[in-house]
Design an enzyme around this catalytic site. Structure first.
Site, PDB file in Angstrom:
ATOM      1  N   ARG A   1      -7.639  -0.272  -6.713  1.00 56.26           N
ATOM      2  CA  ARG A   1      -8.011   0.763  -5.727  1.00 56.26           C
ATOM      3  C   ARG A   1      -8.293   2.052  -6.499  1.00 56.26           C
ATOM      4  O   ARG A   1      -7.632   2.320  -7.505  1.00 56.26           O
ATOM      5  CB  ARG A   1      -6.902   0.981  -4.678  1.00 56.26           C
TER       6      ARG A   1
ATOM      7  N   GLN B   1      -1.598   2.481  10.016  1.00 53.09           N
ATOM      8  CA  GLN B   1      -0.336   2.577   9.268  1.00 53.09           C
ATOM      9  C   GLN B   1       0.696   3.450   9.995  1.00 53.09           C
ATOM     10  O   GLN B   1       1.895   3.267   9.837  1.00 53.09           O
ATOM     11  CB  GLN B   1      -0.581   3.146   7.871  1.00 53.09           C
TER      12      GLN B   1
ATOM     13  N   ASN C   1      -5.476  12.379   0.900  1.00 53.88           N
ATOM     14  CA  ASN C   1      -4.527  11.557   1.668  1.00 53.88           C
ATOM     15  C   ASN C   1      -5.320  10.827   2.740  1.00 53.88           C
ATOM     16  O   ASN C   1      -6.540  11.005   2.863  1.00 53.88           O
ATOM     17  CB  ASN C   1      -3.426  12.430   2.288  1.00 53.88           C
ATOM     18  N   LYS C   2      -4.647  10.012   3.502  1.00 52.33           N
ATOM     19  CA  LYS C   2      -5.300   9.166   4.510  1.00 52.33           C
ATOM     20  C   LYS C   2      -6.277   9.947   5.374  1.00 52.33           C
ATOM     21  O   LYS C   2      -5.995  11.077   5.767  1.00 52.33           O
ATOM     22  CB  LYS C   2      -4.216   8.523   5.385  1.00 52.33           C
TER      23      LYS C   2
ATOM     24  N   ASP D   1      -2.163  10.912  -1.891  1.00 47.35           N
ATOM     25  CA  ASP D   1      -2.569   9.858  -2.833  1.00 47.35           C
ATOM     26  C   ASP D   1      -2.928  10.420  -4.194  1.00 47.35           C
ATOM     27  O   ASP D   1      -2.755   9.756  -5.218  1.00 47.35           O
ATOM     28  CB  ASP D   1      -3.740   9.059  -2.258  1.00 47.35           C
TER      29      ASP D   1
ATOM     30  N   ARG E   1       0.868  -1.185   0.000  1.00 43.91           N
ATOM     31  CA  ARG E   1       0.000   0.000   0.000  1.00 43.91           C
ATOM     32  C   ARG E   1       0.904   1.234   0.000  1.00 43.91           C
ATOM     33  O   ARG E   1       2.119   1.124   0.067  1.00 43.91           O
ATOM     34  CB  ARG E   1      -0.989   0.010   1.170  1.00 43.91           C
ATOM     35  N   GLY E   2       0.249   2.417  -0.050  1.00 40.92           N
ATOM     36  CA  GLY E   2       1.006   3.663  -0.191  1.00 40.92           C
ATOM     37  C   GLY E   2       1.141   3.966  -1.674  1.00 40.92           C
ATOM     38  O   GLY E   2       1.529   3.078  -2.467  1.00 40.92           O
ATOM     39  N   ALA E   3       0.815   5.201  -2.060  1.00 39.28           N
ATOM     40  CA  ALA E   3       0.644   5.501  -3.487  1.00 39.28           C
ATOM     41  C   ALA E   3       1.812   5.055  -4.392  1.00 39.28           C
ATOM     42  O   ALA E   3       1.593   4.293  -5.349  1.00 39.28           O
ATOM     43  CB  ALA E   3       0.325   6.984  -3.659  1.00 39.28           C
TER      44      ALA E   3
END
Ligand code: MRU
Length: 332
Positions: A89, A187, A237-238, A227, A55-57
């Site tokens: 995603r 995360q 973003n998150k 993201d 995960r993570g862009a």
């Protein structure tokens, strides 16, 4: 990044290609243990993106590039593969950017493994440069804050938000980082705190809800990842990033977003047009396999929020640090 695999400390990336397979760290197992998994079918790699094995862009982007590489090596229908992988995603722009990069490279006759490795190496280079620019913002004695994980795990290696911290620490600067836990998937607590610990960087994990409290006590600089960044500088973003940006404005704390060009989406005009992923309610309602929420309550679980550009002090990119009004300069 440095990590102990089978008891031996070694340099390791979040995702790479080896012996005909895509290998990656299963990030769902951290920090308890480092588990490596591998896949030789592009559909399984797409599933690993969807279920957040990785995960993570930028890591999602590199993983998608390797998925396209597998599809090409196995002579799959590349149009279908591109569509399947892009569907994994919806929010991170890097996923779409990487699939398009590979479609272009394969169309020009590039070797699939060479092209995907080139993409991953390019991300690491960009992050290293982001670290160099961002480190100029960090000074001895500062208190920093970050959210989610925008470190090496999220970017193949080095990180975006964590890159300036790694670089500044390596340059001998000493500072402290508040790491918000990042409910519901944690995360921040499980990945960012682990990465900072590997580097020996001073930090503490805080509850998400304690961010404004610690800002009121004195935070000098906030850096998050992104993201997707829209053409007007609004960014996804998150979930929880927006709250921090509002609180930062209240306390007059500089708020920076670190991201490579692959995260900028100039076809998306404003943050309103960014698709926000809704994830499963069980991420919220269970710890381990134990349900901790009352049966019958509805649950809303957006994975990201959108922070308006006017709350951003600057974007730390591989082309320098830009104000929101200057991001057109990175349009490719
Ligand atoms: O749902 P995740 O873990 O993929 O979300 C990750 C983030 O929100 C990161 O901050 C973002 O991808 C930037 S990573 C350099």
């Amino acid at each position: 990044m440095k990590a102990a695999v089978d008891g031996k400390v070694q340099d390791i990336r979040a995702v790479w290609f080896e012996d005909g397979k895509v290998r990656m760290i299963d990030q769902r197992e951290l920090p308890a243990r480092i588990v490596l998994v591998d896949f030789d079918d592009y559909t399984d790699v797409a599933e690993a993106i969807r279920n957040m094995t990785t995960r993570g862009a930028p890591s999602i982007g590199a993983t998608a590039a390797y998925a396209m590489c597998l599809a090409a090596l196995k002579k799959c229908d590349l149009k279908k593969a591109a569509a399947d992988i892009k569907a994994a995603r919806p929010t991170a722009n890097d996923l779409f950017y990487a699939v398009d990069f590979m479609t272009d490279a394969l169309g020009k006759g590039s070797d699939p493994i060479e092209a995907a490795d080139r993409y991953a190496d390019m991300m690491v280079d960009k992050c290293t440069t982001i670290g160099k620019y961002g480190a100029t913002l960090i000074h001895d004695g500062m208190k920093l804050m970050t959210h989610c994980n925008a470190g090496a795990l999220a970017t193949v290696d080095v990180g975006t938000a964590l890159a300036p911290m790694r670089r500044a620490w390596a340059d001998g600067k000493r500072f402290f980082v508040y790491v918000s836990e990042t409910r519901p998937r944690l995360q921040g607590m499980q990945l960012t705190a682990w990465e900072l610990g590997q580097e020996g960087i001073d930090h503490a994990i805080i509850p998400d809800g304690a961010s404004a409290y610690y800002m009121s006590k004195g935070v000098d600089l906030i850096i998050t990842g992104a993201d997707r960044i829209a053409a007007n500088g609004d960014f996804a973003n998150k979930i929880g990033t927006f709250d921090k940006a509002i609180a930062a404005k209240h306390f007059g704390i500089p708020f920076y977003v670190a991201a490579p060009i692959s995260t900028f989406d100039f076809d998306t005009k404003t943050g309103d047009d960014i698709v926000i992923e809704q994830r499963s309610s069980t991420e919220m309602t269970t710890v381990g396999n134990v349900r901790i929420a009352p049966e019958g309550s509805d649950v809303l679980n957006p994975a990201f929020d959108v922070t308006p550009a006017d709350l951003v002090t600057g974007f730390i990119t591989e082309k320098g640090i830009l104000r929101p009004s200057e991001i057109w300069k990175v349009k490719e």
